[in-house]
Motif scaffolding. Structure first.
Motif, short mmCIF file in Angstrom:
data_model
loop_
_atom_site.label_atom_id
_atom_site.label_comp_id
_atom_site.label_asym_id
_atom_site.label_seq_id
_atom_site.Cartn_x
_atom_site.Cartn_y
_atom_site.Cartn_z
N GLY A 183 0.86 -1.18 0.00
CA GLY A 183 0.00 0.00 0.00
C GLY A 183 0.89 1.23 0.00
N ILE A 184 0.60 2.19 -0.86
CA ILE A 184 1.45 3.37 -1.04
C ILE A 184 0.71 4.61 -0.54
CG2 ILE A 184 2.69 4.78 -2.74
CD1 ILE A 184 3.75 1.91 -2.61
N ALA A 185 1.36 5.39 0.33
CA ALA A 185 0.74 6.61 0.86
C ALA A 185 0.86 7.79 -0.12
CB ALA A 185 1.37 6.98 2.20
N ASP A 186 1.96 7.87 -0.83
CA ASP A 186 2.19 8.97 -1.78
C ASP A 186 2.34 8.40 -3.18
OD1 ASP A 186 2.39 11.29 0.06
OD2 ASP A 186 4.08 10.15 0.85
N TRP A 187 1.43 8.78 -4.06
CA TRP A 187 1.43 8.27 -5.44
C TRP A 187 1.25 9.46 -6.36
CZ3 TRP A 187 0.69 2.70 -6.29
CH2 TRP A 187 0.79 2.34 -7.63
N GLY A 188 2.21 9.64 -7.27
CA GLY A 188 2.16 10.78 -8.18
C GLY A 188 1.61 10.41 -9.54
N TRP A 189 0.95 11.39 -10.16
CA TRP A 189 0.40 11.21 -11.49
C TRP A 189 0.08 12.58 -12.07
CZ3 TRP A 189 -4.97 11.89 -13.00
CH2 TRP A 189 -5.24 11.47 -14.31
N ASP A 190 0.38 12.76 -13.31
CA ASP A 190 0.01 13.97 -14.05
C ASP A 190 0.53 15.23 -13.36
OD1 ASP A 190 -1.06 15.39 -16.16
OD2 ASP A 190 -3.09 15.46 -15.29
N GLY A 191 1.77 15.18 -12.88
CA GLY A 191 2.43 16.37 -12.34
C GLY A 191 2.22 16.65 -10.87
N SER A 192 1.43 15.82 -10.16
CA SER A 192 1.24 16.04 -8.72
C SER A 192 0.88 14.72 -8.05
CB SER A 192 0.14 17.08 -8.47
OG SER A 192 -1.11 16.61 -8.95
#
Length: 113
Positions: free
Chosen positions: A102-111
């Motif tokens: 499980g990931i707490a911080d996941w980035g996509w599309d510049g944020s």
């Protein structure tokens, strides 16, 4: 935002890859996610060893999702993954290994989410 990373010891066809991707997309709801954000990676011909022996017919599947996972959902998903790889490729369940993160911080599309 799930990612399913499949590493398979044997070479498979593009049609088999497409079939696996489609079936994983249908089962991602077990983890309360939708296929619309699912990313799947399939690497075949990958060298895998277990207990010092090379697996000629094995798989490692790493599943990462944004957020938390329950053990019960992961257990159901492991069953689904093993069924998919067994039905599609004939890989025995004892040669399929699945991990979850499980990931707490996941980035996509510049944020980040």
């Amino acid at each position: 935002m799930p990612f399913i990373d499949c590493k398979l010891s044997r070479k498979i066809t593009d049609a088999q890859k497409e079939d696996i991707k489609k079936k994983l997309g249908a089962k991602i709801s077990i983890l309360h996610k939708t296929e619309s954000y699912l990313m799947v990676g399939i690497q075949d011909g990958y060298d895998l060893w277990f207990a010092g022996d090379k697996l000629d017919d094995g798989a490692y599947v790493g599943i990462k999702v944004y957020g938390r996972l329950s053990s019960a959902d992961c257990n159901r998903m492991t069953g689904a993954v093993c069924d998919i790889l067994s039905e599609t490729l004939g890989i025995e369940g004892q040669n399929i290994y699945v991990t979850y993160q499980g990931i707490a911080d996941w980035g996509w599309d510049g944020s980040n989410f």
